[in-house]
Write a protein that holds these residues in place. Structure first.
Motif, short mmCIF file in Angstrom:
data_model
loop_
_atom_site.label_atom_id
_atom_site.label_comp_id
_atom_site.label_asym_id
_atom_site.label_seq_id
_atom_site.Cartn_x
_atom_site.Cartn_y
_atom_site.Cartn_z
N ILE A 57 -3.34 -5.80 28.65
CA ILE A 57 -4.18 -4.72 28.15
C ILE A 57 -3.48 -4.07 26.96
N LYS A 58 -4.20 -3.89 25.85
CA LYS A 58 -3.61 -3.21 24.71
C LYS A 58 -3.90 -1.71 24.80
N ALA A 59 -2.87 -0.94 25.01
CA ALA A 59 -2.98 0.53 25.10
C ALA A 59 -1.66 1.12 24.65
N LYS A 63 0.57 5.94 29.06
CA LYS A 63 1.78 6.17 29.85
C LYS A 63 1.81 5.31 31.12
N SER A 64 0.63 4.87 31.55
CA SER A 64 0.53 4.07 32.78
C SER A 64 -0.72 3.22 32.73
N VAL A 65 -0.61 1.95 33.13
CA VAL A 65 -1.75 1.04 33.22
C VAL A 65 -1.64 0.28 34.53
N VAL A 66 -2.68 0.38 35.34
CA VAL A 66 -2.69 -0.26 36.65
C VAL A 66 -3.98 -1.05 36.81
N PHE A 87 1.27 -4.02 24.04
CA PHE A 87 0.48 -4.57 25.14
C PHE A 87 1.15 -4.28 26.47
N TRP A 88 0.33 -4.02 27.47
CA TRP A 88 0.80 -3.88 28.84
C TRP A 88 0.50 -5.19 29.56
N ARG A 89 1.50 -5.74 30.25
CA ARG A 89 1.33 -7.03 30.91
C ARG A 89 1.88 -6.98 32.34
#
Length: 374
Positions: A57-59, A63-66, A87-89
């Motif tokens: 997810i590109k954010a 501060k947090s991606v779940v 990116f969050w992976r």
């Protein structure tokens, strides 16, 4: 009635997360491929040969991606890690069950869909979807066979003072032979879903096309409509009343279908089935209206007892199913009692699955050839 609804609700709650295997492999195979239900050209989400899911997810400012997998999204979920490119992976902690799963992404407390995945209506909202390739996926694969047609209809409903929507599957050849009449299955979705679920998530039209092409099944029409379940808030199903939907189905939709499609319009050629809460609706309506349907199927949706059915001659088939991770003992016990009482009862347990669409795809494959034998 209230007790039964609460039981169905508990099944949904306990099965809220996408099923994970009991044991995890010692090493994750790096053979990830894009999910088959991704948006066109999108590389993520991905799944590997073991059933693990991988997300991106590109954010860059988050501060947090779940990622929360399952009906409604599980608490916790898969926490993604931010990398230098913004990116969050992350990869699921364990392999998922085979088949389709809903999920969404929580970014700093806000709930969003994954822009890389197609959306499917579940949990009373459009959710992202991910497909884990199943060892038996061939039966719902898109093949070079004659295909039926899934069309939207709008039928008048005086009881709700509006036009309501349904989707109707007509088998291959329906529009060629104008003299042929067909039996009809009324097929209901589960809580939080709608009339798109069985064709989008369940791929029921492809299952039908393939079985008809293989000569395994007698062609019939399928009607899928909104079960009026989403007006009931999650946790409040004990207050659900069947009468409004029963009126829509029996007094409005069935007459419309019989008037506008070439149906064999009699109880012997009419069936009702449903998954989860759709099973509860199926059980209640078939018992309330024994002169309307003759074939019943509850998929992860409870059971019948011999005492439920007052006239044995009117129930031509009773089919009960669930996943092996649900309550298979209850399904087997109920089927045994029905058989001992002289009913044509059949059970099926989907191995390795829970309260999820792979269970219901497989269940449909098993009960559809049993319909309208006579």
């Amino acid at each position: 009635m209230k007790q039964y609804s609460i039981i169905v609700l508990l099944i949904v709650i306990l099965s809220g997360t996408a099923g994970f295997a009991q044991t995890s492999p010692t090493a994750i195979a790096e053979d990830f491929k894009p999910s088959s239900v991704n948006q066109p050209g999108q590389e993520y989400p991905q799944v590997n040969s073991q059933g693990y899911g991988r997300f991106q997810i590109k954010a860059p400012d988050a501060k947090s991606v779940v990622v929360s997998l399952g009906l409604g999204g599980a608490k916790g979920g898969t926490e993604l890690v931010k990398e230098q490119d913004g990116f969050w992976r992350g990869t699921t902690a364990g392999p998922m069950d085979e088949g389709f799963h809903y999920y969404h992404v929580t970014v700093d407390g806000g709930v969003f869909n994954d822009p890389g995945a197609l959306n499917f209506y579940g949990s009373t909202r459009w959710e992202s979807g991910i497909e884990v390739p199943a060892h038996d996926k061939d039966f719902y694969a898109l093949k070079e066979v004659p295909h039926g047609n899934v069309q939207q209809i709008l039928f008048p409903s005086k009881s709700t003072n509006t036009s309501r929507r349904a989707f109707v599957y007509t088998p291959p050849g329906y529009h060629k032979d104008k003299s042929a009449k067909y039996p009809v299955l009324y097929l209901q979705h589960g809580w939080g879903e709608d009339e798109t679920a069985w064709s989008n998530q369940g791929r029921v039209n492809l299952i039908m096309d393939n079985m008809i092409a293989e000569g395994k099944i007698k062609p019939f029409i399928i009607v899928m409509t909104y079960g009026m379940t989403n007006e009931i808030k999650f946790g409040g199903m004990s207050s659900f009343k069947i009468e409004p939907f029963q009126t829509v189905l029996v007094d409005e939709l069935i007459p419309y279908v019989d008037s506008n499609f070439r149906t064999a319009a009699n109880p012997a050629n009419r069936a009702m089935a449903g998954l989860s809460m759709g099973g509860m609706e199926t059980k209640t309506i078939t018992l309330n209206k024994p002169d309307v349907f003759s074939h019943y199927a509850l998929l992860s949706g409870g059971t019948y007892s011999p005492e439920d059915i007052k006239d044995k001659s009117k129930a031509k088939l009773i089919f009960l199913s669930c996943g092996s991770k649900e309550r298979p003992e209850a399904i087997k016990e109920a089927t045994s009692k029905l058989k001992n009482a002289g009913f044509n009862a059949v059970s099926y347990i989907s191995e390795g699955t829970a309260h999820e669409f792979q269970t219901w795809r497989r269940s449909f494959r098993e009960f559809a050839p049993l319909l309208f034998k006579n």
